[in-house]
Design a protein around this motif. Sequence first.
Motif, PDB file in Angstrom:
ATOM      1  N   GLU A  97       0.833  -1.209   0.000  1.00 59.11           N
ATOM      2  CA  GLU A  97       0.000   0.000   0.000  1.00 59.11           C
ATOM      3  C   GLU A  97       0.865   1.256   0.000  1.00 59.11           C
ATOM      4  O   GLU A  97       0.535   2.244  -0.660  1.00 59.11           O
ATOM      5  CB  GLU A  97      -0.917   0.026   1.222  1.00 59.11           C
ATOM      6  N   ALA A  98       1.969   1.229   0.738  1.00 59.44           N
ATOM      7  CA  ALA A  98       2.852   2.390   0.795  1.00 59.44           C
ATOM      8  C   ALA A  98       3.501   2.665  -0.556  1.00 59.44           C
ATOM      9  O   ALA A  98       3.724   3.822  -0.918  1.00 59.44           O
ATOM     10  CB  ALA A  98       3.931   2.179   1.853  1.00 59.44           C
ATOM     11  N   ASN A  99       3.788   1.622  -1.329  1.00 56.91           N
ATOM     12  CA  ASN A  99       4.474   1.778  -2.612  1.00 56.91           C
ATOM     13  C   ASN A  99       3.533   1.751  -3.810  1.00 56.91           C
ATOM     14  O   ASN A  99       3.951   2.038  -4.923  1.00 56.91           O
ATOM     15  CB  ASN A  99       5.522   0.686  -2.783  1.00 56.91           C
ATOM     16  N   ALA A 100       2.282   1.400  -3.624  1.00 56.11           N
ATOM     17  CA  ALA A 100       1.347   1.280  -4.744  1.00 56.11           C
ATOM     18  C   ALA A 100       0.740   2.630  -5.083  1.00 56.11           C
ATOM     19  O   ALA A 100       0.594   3.503  -4.238  1.00 56.11           O
ATOM     20  CB  ALA A 100       0.232   0.288  -4.403  1.00 56.11           C
ATOM     21  N   ALA A 101       0.368   2.763  -6.334  1.00 55.33           N
ATOM     22  CA  ALA A 101      -0.285   3.990  -6.792  1.00 55.33           C
ATOM     23  C   ALA A 101      -1.794   3.923  -6.534  1.00 55.33           C
ATOM     24  O   ALA A 101      -2.505   4.865  -6.793  1.00 55.33           O
ATOM     25  CB  ALA A 101      -0.018   4.190  -8.276  1.00 55.33           C
ATOM     26  N   VAL A 102      -2.254   2.804  -6.011  1.00 55.71           N
ATOM     27  CA  VAL A 102      -3.677   2.591  -5.766  1.00 55.71           C
ATOM     28  C   VAL A 102      -3.983   2.843  -4.301  1.00 55.71           C
ATOM     29  O   VAL A 102      -3.279   2.364  -3.420  1.00 55.71           O
ATOM     30  CB  VAL A 102      -4.067   1.139  -6.139  1.00 55.71           C
ATOM     31  N   GLU A 103      -5.036   3.598  -4.036  1.00 58.98           N
ATOM     32  CA  GLU A 103      -5.441   3.835  -2.655  1.00 58.98           C
ATOM     33  C   GLU A 103      -6.580   2.879  -2.306  1.00 58.98           C
ATOM     34  O   GLU A 103      -7.610   2.840  -2.962  1.00 58.98           O
ATOM     35  CB  GLU A 103      -5.911   5.278  -2.476  1.00 58.98           C
ATOM     36  N   LEU A 104      -6.368   2.090  -1.281  1.00 61.76           N
ATOM     37  CA  LEU A 104      -7.367   1.114  -0.854  1.00 61.76           C
ATOM     38  C   LEU A 104      -8.283   1.720   0.196  1.00 61.76           C
ATOM     39  O   LEU A 104      -7.854   2.564   0.976  1.00 61.76           O
ATOM     40  CB  LEU A 104      -6.676  -0.118  -0.275  1.00 61.76           C
ATOM     41  N   PRO A 105      -9.530   1.258   0.234  1.00 63.57           N
ATOM     42  CA  PRO A 105     -10.406   1.713   1.320  1.00 63.57           C
ATOM     43  C   PRO A 105      -9.909   1.146   2.646  1.00 63.57           C
ATOM     44  O   PRO A 105      -9.196   0.147   2.659  1.00 63.57           O
ATOM     45  CB  PRO A 105     -11.770   1.127   0.944  1.00 63.57           C
ATOM     46  N   PRO A 106     -10.247   1.763   3.757  1.00 59.46           N
ATOM     47  CA  PRO A 106      -9.811   1.227   5.051  1.00 59.46           C
ATOM     48  C   PRO A 106     -10.366  -0.184   5.263  1.00 59.46           C
ATOM     49  O   PRO A 106     -11.495  -0.477   4.895  1.00 59.46           O
ATOM     50  CB  PRO A 106     -10.411   2.193   6.076  1.00 59.46           C
ATOM     51  N   TYR A 107      -9.541  -1.042   5.864  1.00 58.41           N
ATOM     52  CA  TYR A 107      -9.977  -2.418   6.099  1.00 58.41           C
ATOM     53  C   TYR A 107      -9.240  -2.990   7.296  1.00 58.41           C
ATOM     54  O   TYR A 107      -8.195  -2.495   7.699  1.00 58.41           O
ATOM     55  CB  TYR A 107      -9.738  -3.310   4.880  1.00 58.41           C
ATOM     56  N   MET A 108      -9.815  -4.058   7.847  1.00 52.71           N
ATOM     57  CA  MET A 108      -9.172  -4.834   8.896  1.00 52.71           C
ATOM     58  C   MET A 108      -8.879  -6.204   8.300  1.00 52.71           C
ATOM     59  O   MET A 108      -9.755  -6.820   7.693  1.00 52.71           O
ATOM     60  CB  MET A 108     -10.104  -4.982  10.097  1.00 52.71           C
ATOM     61  N   LEU A 109      -7.670  -6.707   8.456  1.00 53.93           N
ATOM     62  CA  LEU A 109      -7.293  -8.010   7.929  1.00 53.93           C
ATOM     63  C   LEU A 109      -7.663  -9.104   8.920  1.00 53.93           C
ATOM     64  O   LEU A 109      -7.370  -9.005  10.111  1.00 53.93           O
ATOM     65  CB  LEU A 109      -5.785  -8.058   7.654  1.00 53.93           C
ATOM     66  N   GLU A 110      -8.312 -10.152   8.400  1.00 58.93           N
ATOM     67  CA  GLU A 110      -8.674 -11.303   9.220  1.00 58.93           C
ATOM     68  C   GLU A 110      -8.259 -12.562   8.469  1.00 58.93           C
ATOM     69  O   GLU A 110      -8.704 -12.795   7.353  1.00 58.93           O
ATOM     70  CB  GLU A 110     -10.181 -11.332   9.461  1.00 58.93           C
ATOM     71  N   VAL A 111      -7.392 -13.355   9.074  1.00 66.10           N
ATOM     72  CA  VAL A 111      -6.982 -14.638   8.497  1.00 66.10           C
ATOM     73  C   VAL A 111      -7.559 -15.719   9.397  1.00 66.10           C
ATOM     74  O   VAL A 111      -7.326 -15.716  10.607  1.00 66.10           O
ATOM     75  CB  VAL A 111      -5.449 -14.766   8.410  1.00 66.10           C
ATOM     76  N   ALA A 112      -8.330 -16.622   8.786  1.00 68.23           N
ATOM     77  CA  ALA A 112      -9.004 -17.646   9.584  1.00 68.23           C
ATOM     78  C   ALA A 112      -9.082 -18.952   8.807  1.00 68.23           C
ATOM     79  O   ALA A 112      -8.823 -19.002   7.603  1.00 68.23           O
ATOM     80  CB  ALA A 112     -10.406 -17.174   9.954  1.00 68.23           C
ATOM     81  N   SER A 113      -9.476 -19.990   9.512  1.00 65.17           N
ATOM     82  CA  SER A 113      -9.711 -21.298   8.905  1.00 65.17           C
ATOM     83  C   SER A 113     -11.162 -21.354   8.463  1.00 65.17           C
ATOM     84  O   SER A 113     -12.032 -20.780   9.118  1.00 65.17           O
ATOM     85  CB  SER A 113      -9.435 -22.383   9.937  1.00 65.17           C
TER      86      SER A 113
END
Length: 192
Positions: A97-113
């Motif tokens: 995100e810091a290096n991309a030219a694309v701005e992402l909407p705010p999000y929370m990352l969740e990794v689950a089974s």
Amino acid sequence: MVARFLACLTALIAPALALHPARLAPRPLPCLMCVPAGFEEAWPQLLEIVDEEAADLALAVDDVAFARGKLSVLASGGVDDLVALNRRLSERLDDWEANAAVELPPYMLEVASPGVSDVLRSDADYAAFKGFGVQATLTEEYKKRTVHEGTLLGRDGEHVLLNLKGRVLKLPRELVAEVRLPSAKREKGDPY
């Protein structure tokens, strides 16, 4: 371009086949209509990052979704593997995100089974649930029925074995579409 596509496809399929021999293809790619708003340009790159990090940890990604401000990654693996994937994805996505030219909407990352399935797939599932009530759905009629309910006795190379009121029913494996555990029953007053 074709060579890069094949390399990406191989990277997606190899870990899934290594961990899940019954799985013949990777998870389907989302259609363009299914891509969440704000991720249109970045979604394919984001999926590639998720798949690369999961492949490095020998995990299979079952699904990636964005809903209500949550970026959810469902991957098959143990708790330690999922924690490692979460950590690696957090770092990689922050850098991206810091290096991309694309701005992402705010999000929370969740990794689950994805959780335990009701459908029995492996020999380990059949061994673990031996003696439990199951429902076997067939692709065509066998003994005048396409659905048989009984107590699971196991399976061998040719049959799925059920106990039906003291009688053993041998269902031909080639006719069995799925064997499923029954849905949980709710008791009156149960808050869950």
